[in-house]
Enzyme design. Structure first.
Site, PDB file in Angstrom:
ATOM      1  N   LYS A  82     -24.317  -0.026-118.361  1.00  0.00           N
ATOM      2  CA  LYS A  82     -22.953   0.108-117.840  1.00  0.00           C
ATOM      3  C   LYS A  82     -22.552  -1.090-116.980  1.00  0.00           C
ATOM      4  O   LYS A  82     -21.388  -1.488-116.974  1.00  0.00           O
ATOM      5  CB  LYS A  82     -22.800   1.406-117.058  1.00  0.00           C
ATOM      6  CG  LYS A  82     -23.478   1.449-115.702  1.00  0.00           C
ATOM      7  CD  LYS A  82     -23.163   2.740-114.988  1.00  0.00           C
ATOM      8  CE  LYS A  82     -23.899   2.851-113.674  1.00  0.00           C
ATOM      9  NZ  LYS A  82     -23.460   1.883-112.659  1.00  0.00           N
ATOM     10  N   THR A  83     -23.513  -1.680-116.248  1.00  0.00           N
ATOM     11  CA  THR A  83     -23.182  -2.838-115.416  1.00  0.00           C
ATOM     12  C   THR A  83     -22.711  -4.000-116.291  1.00  0.00           C
ATOM     13  O   THR A  83     -21.760  -4.710-115.961  1.00  0.00           O
ATOM     14  CB  THR A  83     -24.391  -3.273-114.565  1.00  0.00           C
ATOM     15  OG1 THR A  83     -24.829  -2.165-113.772  1.00  0.00           O
ATOM     16  CG2 THR A  83     -24.034  -4.421-113.645  1.00  0.00           C
ATOM     17  N   ASP A  95     -16.884   2.540-110.330  1.00  0.00           N
ATOM     18  CA  ASP A  95     -18.242   2.758-110.834  1.00  0.00           C
ATOM     19  C   ASP A  95     -18.791   4.060-110.240  1.00  0.00           C
ATOM     20  O   ASP A  95     -18.372   4.488-109.169  1.00  0.00           O
ATOM     21  CB  ASP A  95     -19.114   1.566-110.434  1.00  0.00           C
ATOM     22  CG  ASP A  95     -20.476   1.581-111.120  1.00  0.00           C
ATOM     23  OD1 ASP A  95     -20.637   2.311-112.124  1.00  0.00           O
ATOM     24  OD2 ASP A  95     -21.381   0.857-110.665  1.00  0.00           O
ATOM     25  N   GLU A  96     -19.743   4.678-110.931  1.00  0.00           N
ATOM     26  CA  GLU A  96     -20.395   5.911-110.454  1.00  0.00           C
ATOM     27  C   GLU A  96     -19.352   6.962-110.065  1.00  0.00           C
ATOM     28  O   GLU A  96     -19.428   7.588-109.001  1.00  0.00           O
ATOM     29  CB  GLU A  96     -21.321   5.619-109.260  1.00  0.00           C
ATOM     30  CG  GLU A  96     -22.391   4.575-109.515  1.00  0.00           C
ATOM     31  CD  GLU A  96     -23.541   5.081-110.363  1.00  0.00           C
ATOM     32  OE1 GLU A  96     -23.456   6.201-110.891  1.00  0.00           O
ATOM     33  OE2 GLU A  96     -24.535   4.347-110.511  1.00  0.00           O
ATOM     34  N   GLN A 129     -25.712  12.632-114.045  1.00  0.00           N
ATOM     35  CA  GLN A 129     -26.378  12.032-112.889  1.00  0.00           C
ATOM     36  C   GLN A 129     -25.607  12.295-111.598  1.00  0.00           C
ATOM     37  O   GLN A 129     -25.753  11.563-110.620  1.00  0.00           O
ATOM     38  CB  GLN A 129     -26.558  10.526-113.110  1.00  0.00           C
ATOM     39  CG  GLN A 129     -27.465  10.194-114.292  1.00  0.00           C
ATOM     40  CD  GLN A 129     -27.745   8.718-114.417  1.00  0.00           C
ATOM     41  OE1 GLN A 129     -28.398   8.120-113.549  1.00  0.00           O
ATOM     42  NE2 GLN A 129     -27.271   8.104-115.485  1.00  0.00           N
ATOM     43  N   ARG A 188     -35.776   7.613-114.689  1.00  0.00           N
ATOM     44  CA  ARG A 188     -36.196   6.419-113.938  1.00  0.00           C
ATOM     45  C   ARG A 188     -37.352   5.725-114.653  1.00  0.00           C
ATOM     46  O   ARG A 188     -37.662   4.575-114.366  1.00  0.00           O
ATOM     47  CB  ARG A 188     -36.644   6.770-112.509  1.00  0.00           C
ATOM     48  CG  ARG A 188     -35.618   7.408-111.581  1.00  0.00           C
ATOM     49  CD  ARG A 188     -34.311   6.690-111.538  1.00  0.00           C
ATOM     50  NE  ARG A 188     -33.381   7.264-112.500  1.00  0.00           N
ATOM     51  CZ  ARG A 188     -32.320   6.650-112.975  1.00  0.00           C
ATOM     52  NH1 ARG A 188     -32.034   5.426-112.591  1.00  0.00           N
ATOM     53  NH2 ARG A 188     -31.508   7.227-113.850  1.00  0.00           N
TER      54      ARG A 188
END
Length: 748
Positions: free
Chosen positions: A34-35, A225-226, A256, A610
């Site tokens: 996504k970044t 973002d997020e 998330q 993770r």
């Protein structure tokens, strides 16, 4: 140049980058790049001719903003420096610096951190003579924070019957009064806490439509973002800013969303389409981070949530090893098995210890892990300890710096007025505070003119302190942040006092001050910073987030230990999720409603994702809680993982036919999933001479024998209305609660 970066994207990513006009939602699964998408989307806007000053990009950490800006600059060059990019708090603090006078605050307002707020609340509780056990500062601040995140003002709080009833039911009817006093004191001190930065931005936009129009016209393109982590206050600000152009792009993953306890509202992302019916949705479903087995296992867990945006996350990486599940006899044994596994994997795989992370639901679980790692001489680091800016000596010098910039900062005055000692005792300080309250002055006004309120013998050192601060103000106006801070550190006497302390702790404190000054020098030497003033530096450090302090987790030759909440956004080659037991994970406080349970499941999903190459889950069948050994059952989440992705490991214990703590494991076939071997307890047969003992003096910790259940240890005794219950952990059948009058126990 567009073709250069578009060729690096998969079709879903490219679609999200190219869709620049109108509302857009990018559902970005774990490890889906996504970044990269956000970066290239901004670059694409700039290449289309959009002025960088017209782009607002909001993140949740300074690290994410810095990384994104650097990436954009690589693609489009120096124009990226003009982007409005940063955390919610940093961007809106910047806006408030320009507009604060519109809502009655000085532009040099102080930003209180959590400790400052707790200290102030503690002082108010004491002044109002309230019970400090009922009105703990952390509890009161949490209640105030929750109200602000929902944009509930002091007046609304005090006049809301439902809120009043809640506080009275909790036996804390004065929370509203504390909220009122706290806000009045912050306002008088020219200070805002973190929640105020968002609350006051909403107030600014609501009460001053001309200011809102100004920023609506400026920010023609808004990106968040997020987005799953936004609260109501953040949601409202972004909706207002995007209302004119409607060019809003949100990026996130509902799977998330794990910060409900901080006020995050998952409905913001789940219901985004209701605000923007013309919404374009892009799903980034390819996971580039983890092996197929890890991705498939995560999918099999999260599919059990009802409230979600459906997506099919997949990986084209190798299948990888199966997920190992370790069953241990106790929490200490769990620690030993995890430490041994890390040691073996490091040696056999020629890995570095920084490839490993141990994640847990609560900080208290680290103890057993730490002890076991130490015994094997495995280096480790715990993320989430005391941060640099929370150390006493750092807060002392920062208080001097804050007071230099904002003389109304009451908390800063209280902290340093007699540090280093200058003969201003507690009685004098109390007199100054009382005088300020009675005369309706700020504390600084009384301090600066102390000779008008008290005898010379008492006022002289106070006036001397005020003169020092005034001299610092002159220096700060002429010099940059470093020169001002260096002067203040020396002139205040702090450096001299810390240097004189030759103990190890004293040396460490002195070095910490030097490190702070080094950091300020680095700040002013940054060629990209236009404002190098002391005020700008203080705002910068005040807005450092918890996540920014986690950067060290990715550096150094040591195993990382952290809570799962702290691990969000990080990744490690090998991950261990420990304490997979009912009432621990999921937490016993999070199983009373479906919404809470689904939040816990999302937390587990975050933990699983993770891991890059290897994932190990562990649980114990007994664990000490509050000094008592309790039997435990495995977490329901383990049963939600499709068994074809699991390889069970057993730590044989009592009843298993083998000695406890023996590192022997049963492995399942990697090809054909079978049910794990069930350890059958042999039926106990009491000896012929079995005879019950007198249990009137039975104590916890004693070993007993039961005619049916066999041998066990008494964990707890509880007497109510003349009847005594014994909680006993039996070797064969686990924990039982028995009435002593009927139990027929033989004491050994």
């Amino acid at each position: 140049m567009a073709l250069d970066y578009l060729s690096l994207l998969n079709p879903s990513q490219a679609g999200a980058v190219m869709q620049t006009d109108g509302p857009c939602m990018i559902i970005a699964g774990a490890g889906s790049g996504k970044t990269r998408v956000l970066t290239y989307r901004i670059a694409h806007l700039l290449e289309k001719g959009v002025d960088p000053f017209n782009i607002l990009a909001l993140t949740f950490t300074n690290k994410a903003a810095k990384e994104m800006r650097a990436r954009v600059e690589k693609v489009v060059g120096p124009a990226a420096r003009n982007l409005w990019m940063g955390t919610f708090h940093s961007v809106f603090a910047k806006i408030l610096r320009s507009e604060a006078d519109k809502i009655g605050y000085p532009r040099s307002f102080t930003i209180y951190d959590t400790q400052d707020s707790k200290t102030l609340i503690g002082q108010i509780v004491k002044e109002l003579e309230l019970d400090d056990k009922l009105y703990k500062p952390s509890l009161v601040l949490g209640r105030i924070s929750a109200a602000k995140n929902k944009l509930i003002s002091v007046n609304q709080y005090l006049n809301d019957a439902a809120i009043k009833a809640d506080d009275e039911a909790a036996l804390r009817p004065k929370i509203g009064v504390l909220y009122q006093q706290y806000q009045q004191r912050c306002f008088k001190a020219g200070a805002m806490d973190f929640d105020d930065l968002l609350f006051n931005t909403n107030v600014l936009f609501k009460e001053h439509t001309d200011i809102l129009n100004k920023y609506q016209n400026m920010f023609r393109f808004v990106m968040v973002d997020e987005y799953q982590d936004t609260n109501y206050s953040q949601y409202l600000i972004t909706r207002k800013l995007a209302a004119k152009e409607r060019n809003i792009c949100v990026v996130g993953d509902d799977a998330q969303s794990i910060y409900a306890f901080r006020g995050a509202d998952i409905s913001n992302i789940l219901n985004f389409e209701k605000d923007y019916p013309e919404l374009q949705v892009f799903k980034l479903e390819q996971n580039y981070r983890s092996t197929k087995n890890i991705v498939w296992a995560a999918n099999s867990v999260i599919k059990n949530n009802q409230a979600q945006l459906r997506k099919d996350v997949f990986s084209e990486n190798e299948d990888g090893t199966l997920i190992e599940v370790i069953k241990a006899a106790s929490d200490n044994e769990e620690g030993k098995l995890v430490a041994s596994s890390i040691f073996e994997d490091k040696m056999n795989g020629h890995l570095s210890y920084d490839n490993f992370a141990i994640l847990y639901r609560t900080n208290a679980q680290s103890r057993a892990m730490e002890e076991s790692l130490r015994k094997l001489n495995i280096k480790y680091k715990i993320v989430g300890g005391l941060s640099f800016y929370q150390r006493k000596e750092i807060k002392d010098l920062v208080a001097y710096l804050r007071l230099t910039v904002n003389q109304n900062d009451e908390q800063a005055i209280r902290r340093v007025i007699n540090y280093p000692k200058r003969g201003i005792g507690d009685t004098t300080i109390s007199k100054l505070i009382t005088t300020a309250d009675e005369a309706n002055h700020t504390l600084w006004e009384v301090v600066a003119h102390a000779d008008q309120f008290m005898p010379a013998r008492v006022s002289n050192p106070v006036v001397g302190f005020a003169e020092k601060i005034k001299s610092y103000m002159v220096i700060a106006e002429k010099e940059d942040a470093f020169e001002a801070a260096k002067f203040i550190a020396k002139n205040s006497g702090m450096l001299e006092e810390l240097y004189a302390d030759k103990s190890i702790e004293g040396l460490s404190r002195y070095e910490n001050i030097q490190e702070l000054l080094n950091g300020i020098k680095e700040y002013v030497d940054d060629p990209e910073r236009e404002d190098k003033s002391l005020g700008a530096f203080l705002q910068d450090i005040a807005l450092v987030t918890d996540s920014d302090l986690k950067d060290a987790a990715q550096e150094g030759e040591a195993v990382t230990l952290m809570t799962i909440h702290s691990a969000k956004g990080l990744e490690f080659r090998n991950v261990y999720i420990v304490g997979m037991e009912e009432n621990l994970f999921p937490s016993q406080m999070m199983i009373t409603s479906r919404a809470d349970l689904e939040e816990e499941r999302r937390l587990f999903y975050v933990a699983i994702t993770r891991a890059e190459k290897k994932l190990t889950l562990s649980y114990a069948t007994s664990r000490y809680q509050w000094g008592n050994l309790r039997s435990c059952e495995k977490s329901r989440f383990l049963d939600e993982i499709d068994p074809q992705y699991i390889n069970f490991k057993f730590a044989p214990g009592p009843g298993g036919g083998e000695a406890p703590f023996q590192h022997v494991f049963e492995r399942r076939s990697n090809l054909i999933p079978t049910a794990p071997r069930k350890v059958q307890a042999t039926k106990y047969v009491a000896p012929a001479d079995f005879a019950p003992s007198d249990t009137s003096k039975l104590q916890a910790g004693q070993r007993v024998e039961h005619a049916k259940f066999g041998f066990g240890v008494v964990n707890a005794l509880e007497t109510q209305q003349g009847t005594t219950k014994a909680t006993i952990l039996f070797e064969e059948v686990g924990e039982k609660v028995l009435l002593l009058s009927f139990a027929k126990l033989r004491v050994h």
